[in-house]
Each structure stands twice: as structure tokens, then as C-alpha cells.
Design an enzyme around this catalytic site. Structure first.
Site, PDB file in Angstrom:
ATOM      1  N   ASP A  67       0.828  -1.206   0.000  1.00  0.00           N
ATOM      2  CA  ASP A  67       0.000   0.000   0.000  1.00  0.00           C
ATOM      3  C   ASP A  67       0.866   1.263   0.000  1.00  0.00           C
ATOM      4  OD1 ASP A  67       0.940  -0.403   2.605  1.00  0.00           O
ATOM      5  OD2 ASP A  67      -1.027  -0.918   3.398  1.00  0.00           O
ATOM      6  N   ASN A 136      -7.099  -3.204  14.433  1.00  0.00           N
ATOM      7  CA  ASN A 136      -8.500  -3.373  14.025  1.00  0.00           C
ATOM      8  C   ASN A 136      -8.692  -4.551  13.070  1.00  0.00           C
ATOM      9  OD1 ASN A 136      -7.560  -2.484  11.542  1.00  0.00           O
ATOM     10  ND2 ASN A 136      -8.695  -0.553  11.542  1.00  0.00           N
ATOM     11  N   HIS A 138      -7.070  -5.003  10.186  1.00  0.00           N
ATOM     12  CA  HIS A 138      -6.817  -4.760   8.753  1.00  0.00           C
ATOM     13  C   HIS A 138      -5.544  -5.483   8.296  1.00  0.00           C
ATOM     14  CE1 HIS A 138      -4.333  -0.758   9.366  1.00  0.00           C
ATOM     15  NE2 HIS A 138      -3.564  -1.790   9.451  1.00  0.00           N
ATOM     16  N   GLU A 143      -9.567  -2.093   5.288  1.00  0.00           N
ATOM     17  CA  GLU A 143     -10.108  -1.718   6.584  1.00  0.00           C
ATOM     18  C   GLU A 143     -11.415  -2.466   6.866  1.00  0.00           C
ATOM     19  OE1 GLU A 143      -8.136  -0.092   8.365  1.00  0.00           O
ATOM     20  OE2 GLU A 143      -7.841   1.998   7.804  1.00  0.00           O
TER      21      GLU A 143
HETATM   22  P1  PGA Z   1       2.355  -1.813  12.710  1.00  0.00           P
HETATM   23  O1  PGA Z   1       1.258  -1.788  11.573  1.00  0.00           O
HETATM   24  O2  PGA Z   1       3.370  -2.827  12.284  1.00  0.00           O
HETATM   25  O3  PGA Z   1       2.914  -0.425  12.728  1.00  0.00           O
HETATM   26  O4  PGA Z   1       1.672  -2.186  13.976  1.00  0.00           O
HETATM   27  C1  PGA Z   1       0.754  -2.998  11.104  1.00  0.00           C
HETATM   28  C2  PGA Z   1      -0.364  -2.742  10.141  1.00  0.00           C
HETATM   29  O5  PGA Z   1      -1.107  -1.765  10.328  1.00  0.00           O
HETATM   30  O6  PGA Z   1      -0.530  -3.524   9.207  1.00  0.00           O
END
Ligand code: PGA
Length: 243
Positions: A67, A136, A138, A143
């Protein structure tokens, strides 16, 4: 789905890097799907070490990042282009023309998403997709929602995802872009193998829901239950809900 319990983030990073290294040694032309975020930083550091000290060769590999933010360019320090340059691309011999990222400044963002899908297919598809997971649930920037997109798409980021990325914008949530481009669920699930990394108590509920819960668009990572080759690397805190 295999869950591998590791003692700590360092052990997860070493195991994840060894999975990538094993693939590159067996198949030097491997196509890698790469994540950003805090979790994989140590994995990238280990891959850089393996390149420098053990000659791990990326010269025939191809990568596609999951992304990128909309509205900022590759020179913006908060962009995933900048992240990848800092943590991997500036330190290994992966040819720049085969290190693919979405262009969040493209004049036609839908066309950019279509172009990305075609590029992945033209490269032969993803051999190994590495993922983090949002608190969450995702994966990429797919999302939680009533519906999920199969293909690479433009997405409005939820507040918690913007908060999670504030660390890459000097701690200022207000500076985190409101939209991103992300591989879709189908793009991810078409990868031949998937490796998901999760550390810390903040990921406990997401991991429990992804592994034990129903498959639901409200927990995008739960769709990984449908994939034939998924390995989840967790530390004790992230795996606490699976006991
Ligand atoms: P993080 O993000 O490694 O900073 O916790 C993971 C994600 O949002 O996929």
C-alpha cells in the site's frame, strides 16, 4: 493456518527474514509482497544484515508493496516509498525497476490501481506475501467494513489506522493522509504463501479474531483462514488470546 509462537520481536524478525532468505535461495526470481509499519522494521534489518554478511542476493527478485498513502510523493518522509528506501531498498541489490510501489500522486488513481494489478500478474503473481496486522484486523489497508475490495483500490483510512501511522509523521495524526491505495483482499489471497507478523498486546484481539473468529469483513485478516498456506508469527503477547 500455522501459528508459530516466538519468544519476542527479535525472534519473529529472524524467523521471518529466514523465510524470505530460504525462498530467495530456492527461487532467486521470487516475487515478494512487502509490508510497512513498525512490526517488519527488524525483519528488514535482518535481511540487510544477511545481504551484507552472507551475500543474500536480491538481484533477480521482484517486490510489490502492499500500500501507499494518497497525496504524498516518494520524497515525503512519511511515504512508504521513503520507508522502503530507508529500511531495505537502499541497502540491498534489488533492482529499482523491479521494486514496485503504488504511486499516491498518480493523476488517475483508479488507473494506477489497475496498472498495479496488471504488473503483479505480469510478474507471475506473488510467491510470498508478508503482512502486518492492524489492531482493528486490517491487512494492507483493507479496513474493516461491510464489504471488502478484491482488487487494488483507493481507500479512506479509519481514524485508528491514521493514529497507528502517526509515528511516521512526527507523531502528528493530523498530518497522516486520509486516503491510501492498497492491494485488495483478492490480490493478497492470490499469493502462493502468506506470512503474517504480529507483536505486542495491542495485536492480541486482532490475532484472536483473525485465527479463531468467524470469517467476516469486519476483521479482514479473518479471510486468511481461507488460504491454504498461511503462517502467523506471534510473540506471547500477540498470541495471548489463542491460549
Ligand atoms: P504496525 O502496523 O506494524 O505499525 O503495527 C501494522 C499494520 O497496520 O498492518
Amino acid at each position: 493456518m500455522i501459528v508459530s509462537l516466538c519468544s519476542d520481536a527479535a525472534a519473529i524478525s529472524e524467523l521471518a527474514a529466514s523465510r524470505v532468505a530460504d525462498l530467495l535461495r530456492a527461487r532467486p526470481t521470487a516475487v515478494l509482497g512487502l509490508p510497512t509499519g513498525r512490526t517488519p522494521i527488524q525483519m528488514y534489518a535482518e535481511l540487510v544484515r544477511m545481504h551484507k554478511e552472507e551475500g543474500l542476493d536480491f538481484s533477480q527478485a521482484t517486490s510489490f508493496n502492499l500500500d501507499e498513502f494518497v497525496g504524498i510523493g516518494p520524497d515525503h518522509p512519511g511515504s512508504y516509498h521513503a520507508y522502503m528506501a530507508e529500511h531495505l531498498f537502499n541497502h540491498v541489490n534489488l533492482p529499482a525497476q523491479r521494486a514496485h510501489l503504488l504511486d499516491g500522486l498518480a493523476s488517475d488513481l483508479d488507473a494506477e490501481c489497475d496498472r498495479y494489478e496488471v504488473s503483479i500478474v505480469d510478474a507471475g503473481g506473488l510467491d510470498l506475501q508478508i503482512l502486518g496486522i492492524g489492531a482493528n484486523g486490517h491487512i494492507g489497508f483493507n479496513e474493516p467494513a461491510d464489504g471488502l475490495s478484491a482488487r487494488t483500490h483507493r481507500v479512506a483510512l479509519l481514524p485508528e489506522s491514521r493514529e497507528g501511522n502517526a509515528v511516521f509523521f512526527g507523531g502528528r495524526v493530523a498530518d497522516v493522509p486520509r486516503e491510501a491505495l492498497s492491494m485488495g483482499m483478492g490480490t493478497i489471497l492470490k499469493a502462493r504463501r502468506i506470512l503474517l507478523l504480529a507483536t505486542g498486546a495491542g495485536k492480541r484481539d486482532a490475532i484472536e479474531a483473525a485465527v479463531r473468529g468467524p470469517v467476516t469483513t469486519r476483521v479482514p485478516a479473518s479471510f486468511l483462514q481461507l488460504h491454504p498456506s498461511v503462517e502467523i508469527l506471534c510473540d506471547n503477547d500477540a498470541a495471548a488470546g489463542l491460549r
